[in-house]
Design an enzyme around this catalytic site. Structure first.
Site, PDB file in Angstrom:
ATOM      1  N   THR A  70       0.840  -1.201   0.000  1.00 43.79           N
ATOM      2  CA  THR A  70       0.000   0.000   0.000  1.00 43.79           C
ATOM      3  C   THR A  70       0.874   1.250   0.000  1.00 43.79           C
ATOM      4  OG1 THR A  70      -1.744  -1.183   1.175  1.00 43.79           O
ATOM      5  CG2 THR A  70      -1.845   1.220   1.255  1.00 43.79           C
ATOM      6  N   GLN A 179       0.851  -9.588  -6.085  1.00 44.22           N
ATOM      7  CA  GLN A 179       0.327 -10.955  -6.229  1.00 44.22           C
ATOM      8  C   GLN A 179       1.126 -11.776  -7.243  1.00 44.22           C
ATOM      9  OE1 GLN A 179      -1.821 -12.393  -4.302  1.00 44.22           O
ATOM     10  NE2 GLN A 179      -2.824 -10.677  -3.284  1.00 44.22           N
ATOM     11  N   HIS A 199       4.613  -9.979   3.112  1.00 45.87           N
ATOM     12  CA  HIS A 199       3.717 -10.925   3.796  1.00 45.87           C
ATOM     13  C   HIS A 199       2.915 -11.828   2.855  1.00 45.87           C
ATOM     14  CE1 HIS A 199      -0.346  -8.961   3.495  1.00 45.87           C
ATOM     15  NE2 HIS A 199       0.366  -7.871   3.308  1.00 45.87           N
ATOM     16  N   THR A 235      15.313   5.169  10.624  1.00 48.36           N
ATOM     17  CA  THR A 235      16.146   3.998  10.905  1.00 48.36           C
ATOM     18  C   THR A 235      15.643   2.801  10.100  1.00 48.36           C
ATOM     19  OG1 THR A 235      16.499   4.825  13.130  1.00 48.36           O
ATOM     20  CG2 THR A 235      17.005   2.494  12.754  1.00 48.36           C
ATOM     21  N   CYS A 321      -8.810  -6.849   1.437  1.00 51.83           N
ATOM     22  CA  CYS A 321      -8.912  -5.403   1.675  1.00 51.83           C
ATOM     23  C   CYS A 321     -10.247  -4.816   1.262  1.00 51.83           C
ATOM     24  CB  CYS A 321      -7.801  -4.669   0.941  1.00 51.83           C
ATOM     25  SG  CYS A 321      -6.199  -5.309   1.333  1.00 51.83           S
TER      26      CYS A 321
HETATM   27  N1  PLP Z   1      -1.705  -4.756  -3.872  1.00 53.33           N
HETATM   28  C1  PLP Z   1      -2.204  -5.982  -4.068  1.00 53.33           C
HETATM   29  C2  PLP Z   1      -2.347  -6.492  -5.474  1.00 53.33           C
HETATM   30  C3  PLP Z   1      -2.590  -6.773  -2.978  1.00 53.33           C
HETATM   31  O1  PLP Z   1      -3.089  -7.983  -3.191  1.00 53.33           O
HETATM   32  C4  PLP Z   1      -2.446  -6.243  -1.672  1.00 53.33           C
HETATM   33  C5  PLP Z   1      -2.887  -7.007  -0.504  1.00 53.33           C
HETATM   34  O2  PLP Z   1      -3.967  -7.541  -0.433  1.00 53.33           O
HETATM   35  C6  PLP Z   1      -1.915  -4.954  -1.528  1.00 53.33           C
HETATM   36  C7  PLP Z   1      -1.555  -4.245  -2.652  1.00 53.33           C
HETATM   37  C8  PLP Z   1      -1.706  -4.347  -0.176  1.00 53.33           C
HETATM   38  O3  PLP Z   1      -0.547  -4.895   0.409  1.00 53.33           O
HETATM   39  P1  PLP Z   1      -0.081  -4.523   1.877  1.00 53.33           P
HETATM   40  O4  PLP Z   1      -0.979  -5.281   2.790  1.00 53.33           O
HETATM   41  O5  PLP Z   1       1.336  -4.992   1.983  1.00 53.33           O
HETATM   42  O6  PLP Z   1      -0.175  -3.055   2.034  1.00 53.33           O
END
Ligand code: PLP
Length: 380
Positions: A70, A179, A199, A235, A321
């Site tokens: 994000t 992804q 993650h 840092t 999300c």
């Molecule tokens: N972009 C994509 C394509 C995702 O699948 C996700 C997570 O679901 C994100 C961005 C957001 O990632 P993060 O949780 O590391 O901010």
């Protein structure tokens, strides 16, 4: 437990966790400190960054560590937009982006940028002809997700970049590769900017990667001290960087072998779920097998998800999300609001077993029959 939500997040691999713990215990110095403890931490961090830059064949200085994809998406879109305002204010994004991209676009629109949406074919592929026509003299940036998070639609980034550059050599291509990393081969030379996160590849939460080719003009969004993490000062989180580096090394091997295995699991699930009258499989020929999306005709996906949870089976509605909302990807591909309103995402890993898939399918049938019956009784 049967975990089928690997596209939401993944368990941290033992080796990755071990490298995190070792870096935390044995390298406590601030890499920005000039004493020996700092120097030791800085050396470890640099060797981790070098391993990443070698894997992707990019410069170390082209990598910035962020808190996740994000944040990487924010830096990529806003930092590039602000720096290139003098060339234009037009930005194009695909209709198969992660919700974070659309939120950023809303912000950019509020501060005066014009956002256009790229149409796709019925397979979900970016429509090349339409894209060509949409690129203008003032188009500064295009963002196309490498692999869509809801349906697994994979875009040919190299070809997309060629089309863009031919129309306007000053337009930059960003790709959210969150992804794609660890699932399919990625090439950072196919794009100008990219976003990733640890993650989703069996790494820790709280660290992402922002790639920016050195020739892309960029306005930093954050200011502070510390020279390593250019666009995210402060840092540097050495243990997270070390763990992310390890996760990338582990995730980018045996891709074909893992994909073939996952493809067989995917085909097994599709073969079974196709037999249900009230289910539609949301899959096109450019979807990767790791992500399988289905729609229910008469059952609420959220109800189905919670019913499966009673059997300790975990998956998502659309993306983690945007759970509960209409699936943007299913809408973009099928242009069918009903089909997009009740979707379930099954996401698979090389860790998924055939036994888990069999148990999932058996529980799926029980839940489907129970909820269909309840629905029928409701109507009567
Ligand atoms: N972009 C994509 C394509 C995702 O699948 C996700 C997570 O679901 C994100 C961005 C957001 O990632 P993060 O949780 O590391 O901010």
């Amino acid at each position: 437990m049967i975990y089928l939500d690997y596209s939401a997040t993944t368990p941290v691999s033992y080796d990755v966790l071990e490298s995190y713990i070792r870096a935390t215990k044995d390298f406590m110095g601030n890499p920005n400190s000039i004493h020996s403890l700092g120097v030791k931490s800085k050396a470890l961090m640099h060797s981790a960054i070098k391993q990443i830059s070698d894997i992707f064949s990019v410069l170390e200085s082209e990598i910035t560590f962020t808190s996740g994809a994000t944040m990487s998406n924010n830096l990529a879109l806003i930092g590039t937009a602000l720096a290139n305002m003098k060339y234009g204010n037009h930005i194009l994004v695909s209709k198969l982006e992660h919700p974070s991209i659309y939120s950023i676009c809303k912000y950019l629109e509020n501060i005066g940028f014009e956002i256009g949406y790229i149409d796709n074919t019925s397979d979900g592929l970016v429509d090349f002809d339409k894209l060509k026509k949409q690129i203008r003299n003032d188009t500064i940036l295009v963002s196309v997700c490498a692999v869509n998070s809801e349906m697994g639609v994979r875009q040919p980034l190299k070809m997309i970049r060629q089309i863009i550059k031919k129309e306007n050599p000053h337009t930059f291509l960003h790709s959210d590769m969150t992804q794609a990393l660890g699932k399919v081969a990625i090439n950072l030379h196919d794009v100008d900017l990219a976003s990733m996160t640890a993650h989703k590849i069996y790494g820790p939460k709280g660290i992402g990667l922002f790639y920016k080719n050195s020739r892309v003009p960029f306005t930093p969004l954050l200011y502070g001290s510390g020279s390593v993490n250019m666009y995210n000062p402060g840092t540097p989180p050495v243990p997270l960087i070390v763990a992310f580096s390890k996760a990338i090394r582990l995730a980018t091997v045996d891709l074909d072998k893992r994909e073939n295995f996952i493809k067989r699991l995917n085909e097994k699930i599709v073969g079974e779920l196709k037999k249900y009258d009230g289910i539609k499989i949301n899959q096109t020929k450019i979807c990767i097998p790791h992500i399988l999306n289905i729609s229910f005709d008469h059952i609420k996906a959220e109800t189905f998800l919670h019913a499966l949870e009673e059997y300790e089976i975990y998956l998502s509605t659309n993306t983690a999300c945007s759970s509960g909302e209409v699936s943007t990807a299913v809408m973009a591909v099928y242009d069918d609001p009903k089909r997009a309103s009740s979707t379930l995402r099954i996401s698979l890993s090389y860790l998924t077993t055939t036994d888990e898939v069999n148990k999932f399918l058996a529980c799926f049938r029980l839940v489907y029959e129970k909820l269909s019956l309840l629905k029928k009784e409701d109507k009567e």
